[in-house]
Write a protein that holds these residues in place. Structure first.
Motif, PDB file in Angstrom:
ATOM      1  N   THR A 284       0.828  -1.207   0.000  1.00  0.00           N
ATOM      2  CA  THR A 284       0.000   0.000   0.000  1.00  0.00           C
ATOM      3  C   THR A 284       0.864   1.258   0.000  1.00  0.00           C
ATOM      4  O   THR A 284       0.601   2.205  -0.758  1.00  0.00           O
ATOM      5  N   GLU A 285       1.913   1.270   0.817  1.00  0.00           N
ATOM      6  CA  GLU A 285       2.811   2.432   0.875  1.00  0.00           C
ATOM      7  C   GLU A 285       3.533   2.643  -0.443  1.00  0.00           C
ATOM      8  O   GLU A 285       3.637   3.769  -0.931  1.00  0.00           O
ATOM      9  N   ARG A 286       4.037   1.565  -1.033  1.00  0.00           N
ATOM     10  CA  ARG A 286       4.780   1.681  -2.291  1.00  0.00           C
ATOM     11  C   ARG A 286       3.871   2.143  -3.423  1.00  0.00           C
ATOM     12  O   ARG A 286       4.281   2.931  -4.272  1.00  0.00           O
TER      13      ARG A 286
ATOM     14  N   ALA B 159       1.008   7.115  -6.677  1.00  0.00           N
ATOM     15  CA  ALA B 159      -0.408   7.471  -6.865  1.00  0.00           C
ATOM     16  C   ALA B 159      -1.239   6.312  -7.410  1.00  0.00           C
ATOM     17  O   ALA B 159      -2.037   6.480  -8.332  1.00  0.00           O
ATOM     18  N   ALA B 160      -1.038   5.134  -6.851  1.00  0.00           N
ATOM     19  CA  ALA B 160      -1.813   3.960  -7.250  1.00  0.00           C
ATOM     20  C   ALA B 160      -2.374   3.284  -6.003  1.00  0.00           C
ATOM     21  O   ALA B 160      -1.954   3.569  -4.883  1.00  0.00           O
ATOM     22  N   ARG B 161      -3.319   2.409  -6.255  1.00  0.00           N
ATOM     23  CA  ARG B 161      -3.936   1.643  -5.165  1.00  0.00           C
ATOM     24  C   ARG B 161      -3.884   0.156  -5.514  1.00  0.00           C
ATOM     25  O   ARG B 161      -3.734  -0.219  -6.669  1.00  0.00           O
ATOM     26  N   ARG B 162      -4.030  -0.678  -4.485  1.00  0.00           N
ATOM     27  CA  ARG B 162      -4.011  -2.128  -4.694  1.00  0.00           C
ATOM     28  C   ARG B 162      -5.087  -2.558  -5.679  1.00  0.00           C
ATOM     29  O   ARG B 162      -4.874  -3.447  -6.497  1.00  0.00           O
ATOM     30  N   TYR B 163      -6.257  -1.923  -5.621  1.00  0.00           N
ATOM     31  CA  TYR B 163      -7.332  -2.302  -6.540  1.00  0.00           C
ATOM     32  C   TYR B 163      -6.949  -1.998  -7.982  1.00  0.00           C
ATOM     33  O   TYR B 163      -7.324  -2.718  -8.896  1.00  0.00           O
ATOM     34  N   HIS B 164      -6.200  -0.915  -8.200  1.00  0.00           N
ATOM     35  CA  HIS B 164      -5.737  -0.601  -9.552  1.00  0.00           C
ATOM     36  C   HIS B 164      -4.839  -1.731 -10.054  1.00  0.00           C
ATOM     37  O   HIS B 164      -4.970  -2.164 -11.207  1.00  0.00           O
ATOM     38  N   LEU B 165      -3.946  -2.175  -9.193  1.00  0.00           N
ATOM     39  CA  LEU B 165      -3.056  -3.279  -9.543  1.00  0.00           C
ATOM     40  C   LEU B 165      -3.855  -4.514  -9.920  1.00  0.00           C
ATOM     41  O   LEU B 165      -3.575  -5.169 -10.929  1.00  0.00           O
ATOM     42  N   ARG B 166      -4.886  -4.822  -9.144  1.00  0.00           N
ATOM     43  CA  ARG B 166      -5.683  -6.018  -9.408  1.00  0.00           C
ATOM     44  C   ARG B 166      -6.442  -5.903 -10.725  1.00  0.00           C
ATOM     45  O   ARG B 166      -6.468  -6.854 -11.523  1.00  0.00           O
TER      46      ARG B 166
ATOM     47  N   LEU C 164     -14.974  -2.147  -7.402  1.00  0.00           N
ATOM     48  CA  LEU C 164     -14.606  -2.285  -8.802  1.00  0.00           C
ATOM     49  C   LEU C 164     -15.013  -1.042  -9.588  1.00  0.00           C
ATOM     50  O   LEU C 164     -14.224  -0.495 -10.365  1.00  0.00           O
ATOM     51  N   SER C 165     -16.231  -0.572  -9.371  1.00  0.00           N
ATOM     52  CA  SER C 165     -16.726   0.590 -10.099  1.00  0.00           C
ATOM     53  C   SER C 165     -15.866   1.823  -9.819  1.00  0.00           C
ATOM     54  O   SER C 165     -15.471   2.541 -10.750  1.00  0.00           O
ATOM     55  N   VAL C 166     -15.545   2.058  -8.549  1.00  0.00           N
ATOM     56  CA  VAL C 166     -14.696   3.191  -8.189  1.00  0.00           C
ATOM     57  C   VAL C 166     -13.322   3.043  -8.831  1.00  0.00           C
ATOM     58  O   VAL C 166     -12.773   3.994  -9.394  1.00  0.00           O
ATOM     59  N   SER C 167     -12.766   1.848  -8.782  1.00  0.00           N
ATOM     60  CA  SER C 167     -11.435   1.608  -9.351  1.00  0.00           C
ATOM     61  C   SER C 167     -11.414   1.824 -10.853  1.00  0.00           C
ATOM     62  O   SER C 167     -10.501   2.465 -11.387  1.00  0.00           O
ATOM     63  N   VAL C 168     -12.407   1.304 -11.550  1.00  0.00           N
ATOM     64  CA  VAL C 168     -12.468   1.490 -13.004  1.00  0.00           C
ATOM     65  C   VAL C 168     -12.677   2.966 -13.334  1.00  0.00           C
ATOM     66  O   VAL C 168     -12.063   3.489 -14.270  1.00  0.00           O
ATOM     67  N   ASP C 169     -13.501   3.657 -12.554  1.00  0.00           N
ATOM     68  CA  ASP C 169     -13.681   5.102 -12.753  1.00  0.00           C
ATOM     69  C   ASP C 169     -12.341   5.833 -12.630  1.00  0.00           C
ATOM     70  O   ASP C 169     -12.010   6.695 -13.451  1.00  0.00           O
ATOM     71  N   GLU C 170     -11.573   5.502 -11.590  1.00  0.00           N
ATOM     72  CA  GLU C 170     -10.273   6.146 -11.375  1.00  0.00           C
ATOM     73  C   GLU C 170      -9.303   5.827 -12.504  1.00  0.00           C
ATOM     74  O   GLU C 170      -8.599   6.717 -12.997  1.00  0.00           O
ATOM     75  N   LEU C 171      -9.268   4.570 -12.900  1.00  0.00           N
ATOM     76  CA  LEU C 171      -8.368   4.172 -13.981  1.00  0.00           C
ATOM     77  C   LEU C 171      -8.765   4.811 -15.302  1.00  0.00           C
ATOM     78  O   LEU C 171      -7.908   5.215 -16.095  1.00  0.00           O
ATOM     79  N   GLU C 172     -10.063   4.933 -15.526  1.00  0.00           N
ATOM     80  CA  GLU C 172     -10.539   5.578 -16.751  1.00  0.00           C
ATOM     81  C   GLU C 172     -10.176   7.060 -16.739  1.00  0.00           C
ATOM     82  O   GLU C 172      -9.752   7.612 -17.765  1.00  0.00           O
ATOM     83  N   ALA C 173     -10.300   7.711 -15.586  1.00  0.00           N
ATOM     84  CA  ALA C 173      -9.975   9.132 -15.476  1.00  0.00           C
ATOM     85  C   ALA C 173      -8.492   9.396 -15.754  1.00  0.00           C
ATOM     86  O   ALA C 173      -8.136  10.447 -16.296  1.00  0.00           O
TER      87      ALA C 173
ATOM     88  N   LEU D 227       3.496  -0.891 -12.153  1.00  0.00           N
ATOM     89  CA  LEU D 227       2.949  -1.532 -10.961  1.00  0.00           C
ATOM     90  C   LEU D 227       3.568  -2.907 -10.752  1.00  0.00           C
ATOM     91  O   LEU D 227       3.812  -3.323  -9.611  1.00  0.00           O
ATOM     92  N   GLY D 228       3.835  -3.606 -11.836  1.00  0.00           N
ATOM     93  CA  GLY D 228       4.479  -4.908 -11.742  1.00  0.00           C
ATOM     94  C   GLY D 228       5.878  -4.813 -11.145  1.00  0.00           C
ATOM     95  O   GLY D 228       6.284  -5.672 -10.352  1.00  0.00           O
ATOM     96  N   LEU D 229       6.613  -3.770 -11.518  1.00  0.00           N
ATOM     97  CA  LEU D 229       7.946  -3.565 -10.934  1.00  0.00           C
ATOM     98  C   LEU D 229       7.850  -3.294  -9.440  1.00  0.00           C
ATOM     99  O   LEU D 229       8.644  -3.821  -8.649  1.00  0.00           O
ATOM    100  N   VAL D 230       6.876  -2.486  -9.044  1.00  0.00           N
ATOM    101  CA  VAL D 230       6.672  -2.214  -7.621  1.00  0.00           C
ATOM    102  C   VAL D 230       6.330  -3.509  -6.893  1.00  0.00           C
ATOM    103  O   VAL D 230       6.876  -3.794  -5.819  1.00  0.00           O
ATOM    104  N   LEU D 231       5.458  -4.295  -7.473  1.00  0.00           N
ATOM    105  CA  LEU D 231       5.067  -5.565  -6.859  1.00  0.00           C
ATOM    106  C   LEU D 231       6.275  -6.488  -6.703  1.00  0.00           C
ATOM    107  O   LEU D 231       6.450  -7.125  -5.663  1.00  0.00           O
ATOM    108  N   ARG D 232       7.118  -6.542  -7.703  1.00  0.00           N
ATOM    109  CA  ARG D 232       8.333  -7.375  -7.627  1.00  0.00           C
ATOM    110  C   ARG D 232       9.251  -6.881  -6.503  1.00  0.00           C
ATOM    111  O   ARG D 232       9.810  -7.678  -5.747  1.00  0.00           O
ATOM    112  N   GLU D 233       9.416  -5.563  -6.383  1.00  0.00           N
ATOM    113  CA  GLU D 233      10.247  -4.998  -5.311  1.00  0.00           C
ATOM    114  C   GLU D 233       9.692  -5.347  -3.938  1.00  0.00           C
ATOM    115  O   GLU D 233      10.447  -5.657  -3.015  1.00  0.00           O
ATOM    116  N   VAL D 234       8.373  -5.302  -3.818  1.00  0.00           N
ATOM    117  CA  VAL D 234       7.735  -5.646  -2.545  1.00  0.00           C
ATOM    118  C   VAL D 234       7.989  -7.116  -2.214  1.00  0.00           C
ATOM    119  O   VAL D 234       8.309  -7.461  -1.071  1.00  0.00           O
ATOM    120  N   GLN D 235       7.884  -7.978  -3.217  1.00  0.00           N
ATOM    121  CA  GLN D 235       8.146  -9.398  -2.987  1.00  0.00           C
ATOM    122  C   GLN D 235       9.584  -9.606  -2.521  1.00  0.00           C
ATOM    123  O   GLN D 235       9.854 -10.375  -1.596  1.00  0.00           O
TER     124      GLN D 235
END
Length: 144
Positions: free
Chosen positions: A31-33, A38-45, A72-81, A112-120
């Motif tokens: 979540t911090e990374r 300016a991303a959220r876990r739901y965006h990643l998903r 999902l609706s909020v996340s898609v709205d944010e990603l679309e924006a 986001l994938g790079l961030v996820l890899r760093e977290v792992q």
């Protein structure tokens, strides 16, 4: 002499407690990374599902990403924006929208994938490669 019941009272030693603590640490770090870019876990998903499966109805994304309709609706709205996804009319069902990842979305998914890899890497840093593989294999066995 301690009994099995007494041992269970040492919550900090139970596998379920330890797993929960590891999950909370993982959640916090991710979540911090993501917030730092300016991303959220739901965006990643959502983006992960679209990269893997291609354009999908929003309901299908929710199922695959394990998100409820509101999140999902909020996340898609944010990603679309931000221009990373677009909604298009489903040619087979005019009542339904298909969500498609854009070129900017592909780039964002890579970021986001790079961030996820760093977290792992951070989470599993204390483990040797063979321990990491064994742990992941064990976690897979515990999945529903």
């Amino acid at each position: 002499m301690s009994t099995e019941h007494d041992q269970l009272l040492h919550l900090g030693q139970t596998p379920s407690w330890l797993l929960s603590q590891a999950r909370m640490r993982s959640h916090r770090i991710l979540t911090e990374r993501l917030a730092a870019i300016a991303a959220r876990r739901y965006h990643l998903r959502v983006l992960s599902v679209l990269v893997e499966h291609g354009p999908l109805p929003q309901v299908a994304i929710g199922t695959l990403a394990d998100l409820d309709r509101a999140d999902l609706s909020v996340s898609v709205d944010e990603l679309e924006a931000e221009g990373t996804v677009i909604r298009e009319q489903d040619p087979e069902d005019g009542r339904r929208k298909i969500v498609r990842i854009t070129d900017d979305g592909q780039a964002r998914a890579r970021q986001l994938g790079l961030v996820l890899r760093e977290v792992q890497d951070e989470l599993f840093a204390p483990l040797e490669a063979d321990e990491r593989e064994a742990f992941i294999a064990t976690l897979r066995k515990l999945q529903p």
